[in-house]
Write a protein that holds these residues in place. Structure first.
Motif, PDB file in Angstrom:
ATOM      1  N   ALA A 146       0.827  -1.199   0.000  1.00 51.39           N
ATOM      2  CA  ALA A 146       0.000   0.000   0.000  1.00 51.39           C
ATOM      3  C   ALA A 146       0.865   1.255   0.000  1.00 51.39           C
ATOM      4  CB  ALA A 146      -0.933  -0.010   1.208  1.00 51.39           C
TER       5      ALA A 146
ATOM      6  N   ALA B 165       2.461   1.756  -3.292  1.00 55.29           N
ATOM      7  CA  ALA B 165       1.456   2.173  -4.265  1.00 55.29           C
ATOM      8  C   ALA B 165       1.200   3.682  -4.193  1.00 55.29           C
ATOM      9  CB  ALA B 165       0.156   1.406  -4.049  1.00 55.29           C
ATOM     10  N   VAL B 166       1.055   4.203  -2.995  1.00 55.81           N
ATOM     11  CA  VAL B 166       0.782   5.644  -2.914  1.00 55.81           C
ATOM     12  C   VAL B 166       2.019   6.464  -3.291  1.00 55.81           C
ATOM     13  CG1 VAL B 166      -1.113   5.459  -1.270  1.00 55.81           C
ATOM     14  CG2 VAL B 166       1.220   5.736  -0.427  1.00 55.81           C
TER      15      VAL B 166
ATOM     16  N   ARG C  71       4.073   5.560  -5.573  1.00 58.58           N
ATOM     17  CA  ARG C  71       4.036   5.522  -7.037  1.00 58.58           C
ATOM     18  C   ARG C  71       3.060   6.556  -7.580  1.00 58.58           C
ATOM     19  NH1 ARG C  71       0.498   2.974 -10.069  1.00 58.58           N
ATOM     20  NH2 ARG C  71      -0.071   1.365  -8.554  1.00 58.58           N
ATOM     21  N   ILE C  72       1.869   6.615  -6.990  1.00 58.59           N
ATOM     22  CA  ILE C  72       0.869   7.578  -7.459  1.00 58.59           C
ATOM     23  C   ILE C  72       1.412   9.005  -7.349  1.00 58.59           C
ATOM     24  CG2 ILE C  72      -1.412   8.557  -7.023  1.00 58.59           C
ATOM     25  CD1 ILE C  72      -1.515   5.839  -8.314  1.00 58.59           C
ATOM     26  N   HIS C  73       2.058   9.289  -6.226  1.00 50.56           N
ATOM     27  CA  HIS C  73       2.652  10.611  -6.056  1.00 50.56           C
ATOM     28  C   HIS C  73       3.666  10.900  -7.155  1.00 50.56           C
ATOM     29  CE1 HIS C  73       1.153  11.893  -2.102  1.00 50.56           C
ATOM     30  NE2 HIS C  73       1.681  13.055  -2.446  1.00 50.56           N
TER      31      HIS C  73
ATOM     32  N   GLU D 104       3.924   9.585 -10.097  1.00 53.80           N
ATOM     33  CA  GLU D 104       3.267   9.756 -11.389  1.00 53.80           C
ATOM     34  C   GLU D 104       2.618  11.126 -11.467  1.00 53.80           C
ATOM     35  OE1 GLU D 104       0.534   6.558 -12.029  1.00 53.80           O
ATOM     36  OE2 GLU D 104       2.087   5.026 -12.084  1.00 53.80           O
ATOM     37  N   HIS D 105       1.993  11.515 -10.371  1.00 57.91           N
ATOM     38  CA  HIS D 105       1.277  12.794 -10.335  1.00 57.91           C
ATOM     39  C   HIS D 105       2.246  13.963 -10.519  1.00 57.91           C
ATOM     40  CE1 HIS D 105      -2.060  15.384  -9.182  1.00 57.91           C
ATOM     41  NE2 HIS D 105      -1.198  16.081  -8.449  1.00 57.91           N
TER      42      HIS D 105
ATOM     43  N   ALA E 169       0.339  10.427   3.171  1.00 57.44           N
ATOM     44  CA  ALA E 169      -0.078   9.371   2.246  1.00 57.44           C
ATOM     45  C   ALA E 169       0.289   8.001   2.799  1.00 57.44           C
ATOM     46  CB  ALA E 169       0.568   9.585   0.877  1.00 57.44           C
TER      47      ALA E 169
ATOM     48  N   THR F 113      -1.823   7.108   5.877  1.00 54.52           N
ATOM     49  CA  THR F 113      -3.176   6.724   5.489  1.00 54.52           C
ATOM     50  C   THR F 113      -3.205   5.324   4.882  1.00 54.52           C
ATOM     51  OG1 THR F 113      -3.718   9.033   5.027  1.00 54.52           O
ATOM     52  CG2 THR F 113      -5.147   7.351   4.060  1.00 54.52           C
ATOM     53  N   ALA F 114      -2.240   5.065   3.976  1.00 53.79           N
ATOM     54  CA  ALA F 114      -2.251   3.797   3.246  1.00 53.79           C
ATOM     55  C   ALA F 114      -1.964   2.603   4.150  1.00 53.79           C
ATOM     56  CB  ALA F 114      -1.237   3.846   2.110  1.00 53.79           C
TER      57      ALA F 114
END
Lengths: 212, 212
Positions: free
Chosen positions: A160, A163-164, A166-168, A170-171, A198, A201-202
DNA sequence: CGACAGTATGTCACTAAGTGACACGTCGCG
DNA sequence: CGCGACGTGTCACTTAGTGACATACTGTCG
């Protein structure tokens, strides 16, 4: 005995990776041949395949550079500190000292991550790099929780968290490629808070606070 | 006009995928050639490449089957229900009615996921499948929170949720391949609770409760 | 310094993944 | 029946990737 040292091997891989990434960015992955990469680096094509199992994975070392900083900082996270405090201090320190990866490399990594959004071949490499991140995070988190890295709960938290992150990445990458000011992401205080929040939370709050 | 219908296309892809997965499992990915897959299915090799961009991705439809059930259940999750309750009810219902994917397919998917742990080529496919899951989860979660699917928070929740689902699948898959009794995972009540808890934790509690 | 061992690289032949082009069969439609 | 659209087979072709062997480099021991 011994053969090529790990650091030497890593250097040549990074060298190849830089040229490959540049070519991928300039003309696309499909349009870039192994021969071209080899010529750009100045080695034979055969050597490319000795160091990488396939064309797309040539981008991996550069992509990895994009997360290696954060991973290094997390490795050195003392058990008795809050995540946001540690991140802030370390990122600030890195800003002053010699940064571990050059700005040009960071830029290349950002471009590759952005490309990965549309090029399926690169996406696989990007996901593989994140997978590696996840495994290393597993060790860090396992250590912090006093559990083995292959414990189910540890793996869930690591996955988790990875994953977050990674999202950061990418963003932020998408914003920078789109023309956003890089300086916008130089605010160490805000950045640390966002990453920490992040991850906290995750992991349902399991990772972020000091552990006794 | 219109060409091959989507369902027709999906059927041939699944057919190819089944044979490919069987061969991958029996003799390994590297030892399986495109010609072999084609022969097993009874079509020309050219047709294989018309339906799949490369050899490894031949496994994707079968791998996807492994998560398609859960994804379908989540799509039908009413806003006013707790996640665990919905999962329990739906999974129980599926046990009685015609299951959406055959047991043989579930087994093939499990084997592929297990193989992905050691075969890097397959791992990329598995991660790509999970990536797809993540995107679909993004739609579901965005819908639930009343936000667009590309909102940063939605993406973070979707990524974290997809990640823990993946860990669960890998965990259960490894156990089954290692010889654990399949019936052990037939306890709908326990399974629902575990999935719900994992997703709730990974999203910091944002996903799991009814929304007003 | 010089012989030696180990290994990284280059060269070249080869296998197999994947594509382009075109011909053929099938199916729906007027 | 004739026509057009489309999926598939065939075949030639490009290129990713490997195996085998010769060579050059690098460090070690005498």
């Amino acid at each position: 005995m011994g053969g090529m040292s790990d650091v030497q091997r890593a250097r040549i891989r990074l060298q190849i990776s830089r040229e490959a990434a540049r070519l991928f960015w300039d003309q696309g992955v499909a349009a870039t041949s192994g021969d071209q990469i080899a010529e750009a680096v100045g080695v034979s094509t055969r050597t490319i395949w000795r160091h990488f199992r396939n064309k797309e994975s040539c981008a991996e070392p550069v992509i990895m550079q994009g997360v290696v900083t954060l991973l290094g900082v997390l490795s050195a996270w003392p058990k008795d500190r809050f995540l946001e405090d540690h991140l802030k201090a370390e990122l600030a320190r890195l800003g002053v000292e010699e940064p571990p990866v050059s700005f040009a490399d960071e830029m290349l990594a950002t471009q590759m991550i952005w490309l990965a959004d549309t090029e399926p071949a690169l996406r696989a490499s990007w996901l593989m790099a994140c997978d590696q991140t996840e495994r290393e995070l597993g060790v860090i988190i396992g250590n912090r929780l006093g559990l083995p890295p292959d414990d189910l709960e540890v793996r869930q938290h690591a996955a988790a968290a990875a994953a977050v992150i990674r999202i950061h990445d990418e963003h932020i990458g998408a914003a920078i490629v789109a023309g956003a000011d890089v300086a916008e992401y130089a605010d160490v205080e805000a950045l640390s808070k966002r990453y920490a929040h992040a991850i906290r939370t995750a992991t349902g709050g399991a990772i972020g606070d000091p552990v006794i």
